[in-house]
Design a protein around this motif. Structure first.
Motif, PDB file in Angstrom:
ATOM      1  N   SER A  71      22.374   5.322  12.460  1.00  0.00           N
ATOM      2  CA  SER A  71      22.065   6.733  12.200  1.00  0.00           C
ATOM      3  C   SER A  71      20.590   6.881  11.834  1.00  0.00           C
ATOM      4  CB  SER A  71      22.966   7.313  11.107  1.00  0.00           C
ATOM      5  OG  SER A  71      22.670   6.767   9.865  1.00  0.00           O
ATOM      6  N   ASP A  72      20.023   7.991  12.268  1.00  0.00           N
ATOM      7  CA  ASP A  72      18.639   8.370  11.946  1.00  0.00           C
ATOM      8  C   ASP A  72      17.593   7.317  12.291  1.00  0.00           C
ATOM      9  OD1 ASP A  72      19.460  10.864  11.201  1.00  0.00           O
ATOM     10  OD2 ASP A  72      19.384  10.495   9.033  1.00  0.00           O
ATOM     11  N   GLY A  73      17.805   6.591  13.408  1.00  0.00           N
ATOM     12  CA  GLY A  73      16.822   5.612  13.867  1.00  0.00           C
ATOM     13  C   GLY A  73      15.435   6.218  14.109  1.00  0.00           C
ATOM     14  N   PRO A  74      15.347   7.353  14.820  1.00  0.00           N
ATOM     15  CA  PRO A  74      14.019   7.887  15.170  1.00  0.00           C
ATOM     16  C   PRO A  74      13.122   8.213  13.974  1.00  0.00           C
ATOM     17  CG  PRO A  74      15.737   8.945  16.490  1.00  0.00           C
ATOM     18  CD  PRO A  74      16.440   8.123  15.456  1.00  0.00           C
ATOM     19  N   GLN A  75      13.744   8.511  12.818  1.00  0.00           N
ATOM     20  CA  GLN A  75      12.924   8.842  11.644  1.00  0.00           C
ATOM     21  C   GLN A  75      12.754   7.646  10.699  1.00  0.00           C
ATOM     22  OE1 GLN A  75      15.509  11.996  10.375  1.00  0.00           O
ATOM     23  NE2 GLN A  75      16.308  10.875   8.636  1.00  0.00           N
ATOM     24  N   SER A  76      13.414   6.536  11.006  1.00  0.00           N
ATOM     25  CA  SER A  76      13.337   5.374  10.115  1.00  0.00           C
ATOM     26  C   SER A  76      12.045   4.609  10.382  1.00  0.00           C
ATOM     27  CB  SER A  76      14.541   4.451  10.345  1.00  0.00           C
ATOM     28  OG  SER A  76      15.727   5.153  10.040  1.00  0.00           O
ATOM     29  N   ILE A  98      12.453   7.583   1.332  1.00  0.00           N
ATOM     30  CA  ILE A  98      11.998   7.244   2.680  1.00  0.00           C
ATOM     31  C   ILE A  98      13.029   6.359   3.361  1.00  0.00           C
ATOM     32  CG2 ILE A  98      10.144   6.148   4.031  1.00  0.00           C
ATOM     33  CD1 ILE A  98       8.732   8.106   2.438  1.00  0.00           C
ATOM     34  N   GLU A  99      13.373   6.698   4.606  1.00  0.00           N
ATOM     35  CA  GLU A  99      14.283   5.829   5.361  1.00  0.00           C
ATOM     36  C   GLU A  99      13.490   4.727   6.063  1.00  0.00           C
ATOM     37  OE1 GLU A  99      18.202   8.605   5.982  1.00  0.00           O
ATOM     38  OE2 GLU A  99      16.867   8.411   7.711  1.00  0.00           O
ATOM     39  N   VAL A 100      13.949   3.482   5.822  1.00  0.00           N
ATOM     40  CA  VAL A 100      13.312   2.294   6.408  1.00  0.00           C
ATOM     41  C   VAL A 100      14.416   1.465   7.055  1.00  0.00           C
ATOM     42  CG1 VAL A 100      11.958   0.206   5.913  1.00  0.00           C
ATOM     43  CG2 VAL A 100      11.573   2.287   4.550  1.00  0.00           C
ATOM     44  N   PHE A 104      29.109   6.445   2.622  1.00  0.00           N
ATOM     45  CA  PHE A 104      29.861   7.587   3.163  1.00  0.00           C
ATOM     46  C   PHE A 104      28.821   8.509   3.785  1.00  0.00           C
ATOM     47  CE2 PHE A 104      32.476   6.006  -0.329  1.00  0.00           C
ATOM     48  CZ  PHE A 104      33.726   5.931   0.270  1.00  0.00           C
ATOM     49  N   LYS A 105      28.878   8.711   5.091  1.00  0.00           N
ATOM     50  CA  LYS A 105      27.844   9.486   5.772  1.00  0.00           C
ATOM     51  C   LYS A 105      28.368  10.845   6.221  1.00  0.00           C
ATOM     52  CE  LYS A 105      24.353   8.643   6.417  1.00  0.00           C
ATOM     53  NZ  LYS A 105      23.257   8.878   5.411  1.00  0.00           N
ATOM     54  N   PRO A 106      27.664  11.927   5.878  1.00  0.00           N
ATOM     55  CA  PRO A 106      28.058  13.254   6.385  1.00  0.00           C
ATOM     56  C   PRO A 106      27.438  13.456   7.765  1.00  0.00           C
ATOM     57  CG  PRO A 106      26.198  13.457   4.866  1.00  0.00           C
ATOM     58  CD  PRO A 106      26.453  11.985   5.050  1.00  0.00           C
ATOM     59  N   LEU A 142      16.776   1.337  -4.115  1.00  0.00           N
ATOM     60  CA  LEU A 142      17.288   1.159  -2.750  1.00  0.00           C
ATOM     61  C   LEU A 142      18.245   2.307  -2.413  1.00  0.00           C
ATOM     62  CD1 LEU A 142      17.677  -0.704  -0.206  1.00  0.00           C
ATOM     63  CD2 LEU A 142      19.629  -1.702  -1.433  1.00  0.00           C
ATOM     64  N   ARG A 143      18.041   2.934  -1.259  1.00  0.00           N
ATOM     65  CA  ARG A 143      18.986   3.944  -0.791  1.00  0.00           C
ATOM     66  C   ARG A 143      19.793   3.368   0.363  1.00  0.00           C
ATOM     67  NH1 ARG A 143      18.630   8.775   2.388  1.00  0.00           N
ATOM     68  NH2 ARG A 143      20.321   7.705   3.442  1.00  0.00           N
ATOM     69  N   GLY A 144      20.925   3.996   0.653  1.00  0.00           N
ATOM     70  CA  GLY A 144      21.754   3.594   1.784  1.00  0.00           C
ATOM     71  C   GLY A 144      23.074   4.323   1.675  1.00  0.00           C
ATOM     72  N   SER A 183      11.553  11.963   5.512  1.00  0.00           N
ATOM     73  CA  SER A 183      12.268  11.384   6.654  1.00  0.00           C
ATOM     74  C   SER A 183      13.171  12.436   7.295  1.00  0.00           C
ATOM     75  CB  SER A 183      13.087  10.165   6.205  1.00  0.00           C
ATOM     76  OG  SER A 183      12.265   9.207   5.590  1.00  0.00           O
ATOM     77  N   HIS A 184      14.098  13.006   6.487  1.00  0.00           N
ATOM     78  CA  HIS A 184      14.924  14.097   7.016  1.00  0.00           C
ATOM     79  C   HIS A 184      14.080  15.358   7.196  1.00  0.00           C
ATOM     80  CE1 HIS A 184      17.830  11.231   5.408  1.00  0.00           C
ATOM     81  NE2 HIS A 184      18.600  11.646   6.393  1.00  0.00           N
ATOM     82  N   GLY A 185      13.003  15.466   6.429  1.00  0.00           N
ATOM     83  CA  GLY A 185      12.130  16.642   6.510  1.00  0.00           C
ATOM     84  C   GLY A 185      11.378  16.755   7.821  1.00  0.00           C
ATOM     85  N   PRO A 218      17.804   2.046   4.323  1.00  0.00           N
ATOM     86  CA  PRO A 218      18.326   2.594   5.566  1.00  0.00           C
ATOM     87  C   PRO A 218      19.064   3.913   5.348  1.00  0.00           C
ATOM     88  CG  PRO A 218      19.787   0.877   4.758  1.00  0.00           C
ATOM     89  CD  PRO A 218      18.594   0.896   3.829  1.00  0.00           C
ATOM     90  N   CYS A 219      19.213   4.675   6.426  1.00  0.00           N
ATOM     91  CA  CYS A 219      20.046   5.876   6.342  1.00  0.00           C
ATOM     92  C   CYS A 219      21.448   5.436   5.947  1.00  0.00           C
ATOM     93  CB  CYS A 219      20.067   6.593   7.694  1.00  0.00           C
ATOM     94  SG  CYS A 219      21.086   8.071   7.660  1.00  0.00           S
ATOM     95  N   ALA A 220      21.999   4.478   6.704  1.00  0.00           N
ATOM     96  CA  ALA A 220      23.368   4.020   6.447  1.00  0.00           C
ATOM     97  C   ALA A 220      23.398   2.515   6.238  1.00  0.00           C
ATOM     98  CB  ALA A 220      24.271   4.382   7.624  1.00  0.00           C
TER      99      ALA A 220
HETATM  100 MN    MN Z   1      19.609   9.828   7.148  1.00  0.00          MN
END
Ligand code: MN
Ligand code: PEP
Length: 337
Positions: free
Chosen positions: A308-313, A297-299, A130-132, A125-127, A271-273, A101-103
């Protein structure tokens, strides 16, 4: 300056050269290669005289480095850098997929996604804990609690953790829990943060700033390497252009451009791209084909409710299909997934 040592030179000779460099108040960076060891020198304010080093026992040559970035340049180290994170490899012909996930939003959400991306074949695994965030009113991440959840997710799944450090104050805490410290696009030129993560022993993933040139990206990587941390890889995540059909313009030409200039591995974040999940698979497939060392990749298990970042997940099912595509394309460009 790069000191090239004789082939199969004894360790004492290398130590002697390092001592001579440090005696001048400079920093020595031994760079072991396939056939010989080289020693990079940093910390000099002006040009150095090669003659000062060429007479030392074991030295073949002292070469001034012409690129503004030294330790991360191909001039200084010809062989590709390979970053090892647990059983995962970034660079050197491997293809590494980082997903999640993004967060980090909750233990339930993180565990559910972690199990799904692992089953699909992701390597890490990403996540974000601390989110900017662009807005101070948006979800800022769970902080320390988010890191604890990630640590437990690693214990559950065995997947190494990639998570972001947004400031110097939180680097030690993040380094305690993360297997890879992420430096985000907005912080690519936060030089005190770069120095600080350079002083940790953790592998670092440095993302390209949204308006940064390749030279600027490599200069930022140099800050980290100059502090002694060479466990470092880069990530292309799109840049700002006039184009408005996507969140960013994913600059896939950065991959061959960086490969020419630097020995560091580089992965791609479509994903952010792109900013929308329908554009992620085609750009991810293109990234594999262009020679990227991996993907981020955000999943999300419920993207419509993501903080955060639902539309690209991506939905987990979509990610399964993408992994099958990656497995099909990677061998065509000499990569093992
Ligand atoms: Mn994100
Ligand atoms: C992220 O990876 O969650 C992120 C914030 O990315 P970037 O720094 O590339 O915007």
């Amino acid at each position: 300056m790069l000191i090239v040592m004789e082939q199969s030179v004894p360790e004492e000779r290398i130590a002697g050269v390092i001592e001579a460099i440090e005696a001048k108040g400079l920093r020595a960076h031994p760079i072991p290669g396939a056939s010989r060891t080289a020693i990079g020198i940093t910390g000099n304010q002006g040009p150095l005289d090669p003659a000062e080093f060429e007479n030392l026992p074991g030295v073949v040559r002292a070469i001034p480095v012409t690129q503004p970035f030294k330790l991360v340049s191909r001039e200084v180290k010809r062989e590709d850098t390979i970053v090892k994170v647990g059983d995962c490899t970034i660079g050197g012909g491997a293809f590494c997929v980082i997903a999640g996930p993004c967060a980090v939003e909750s233990e339930r959400q993180t565990f559910a996604i972690a199990h799904r991306v692992k089953a699909a074949g992701a390597h890490m695994l990403r996540g974000g804990a601390f989110k900017p965030r662009t807005s101070p009113y948006s979800f800022q991440g769970l902080g320390r609690e988010g890191l604890m959840i990630l640590s437990r997710a690693r214990r559950e799944t065995g997947l190494p953790i990639v998570t972001e450090a947004v400031d110097t104050e939180s680097v030690d805490l993040v380094a305690e829990h993360a297997d890879v410290i992420q430096v985000g696009a907005r912080n690519m030129q936060n030089f005190s943060l770069l120095r600080r993560v350079g002083r940790t022993k953790r592998p670092v993933m440095l993302k390209r700033g949204m308006s940064a040139t390749i030279d600027e990206l490599l200069m930022s990587a140099e800050y980290i390497a100059a502090e002694g941390n060479y466990n470092l890889f880069l990530c292309e995540r799109g840049v700002r252009t006039f184009s408005n059909h996507a969140r960013n313009t994913l600059d896939l030409s950065a991959i061959p451009a960086v490969r020419r200039l630097s020995h560091l591995p580089m992965i791609v974040d479509p994903s952010h791209g792109t900013g929308t999940r329908d554009k992620v698979p085609p750009l991810a497939r293109a990234a594999v084909a262009v020679g990227s060392d991996g993907l981020m990749i955000e999943v999300h298990d419920n993207p419509d409710r993501a903080l955060s970042d639902g539309p690209q997940s991506m939905y987990p099912d979509q990610f399964d299909a993408l992994m099958a595509d990656i497995r099909a394309i990677a061998p065509l460009v000499g990569r093992a997934v």
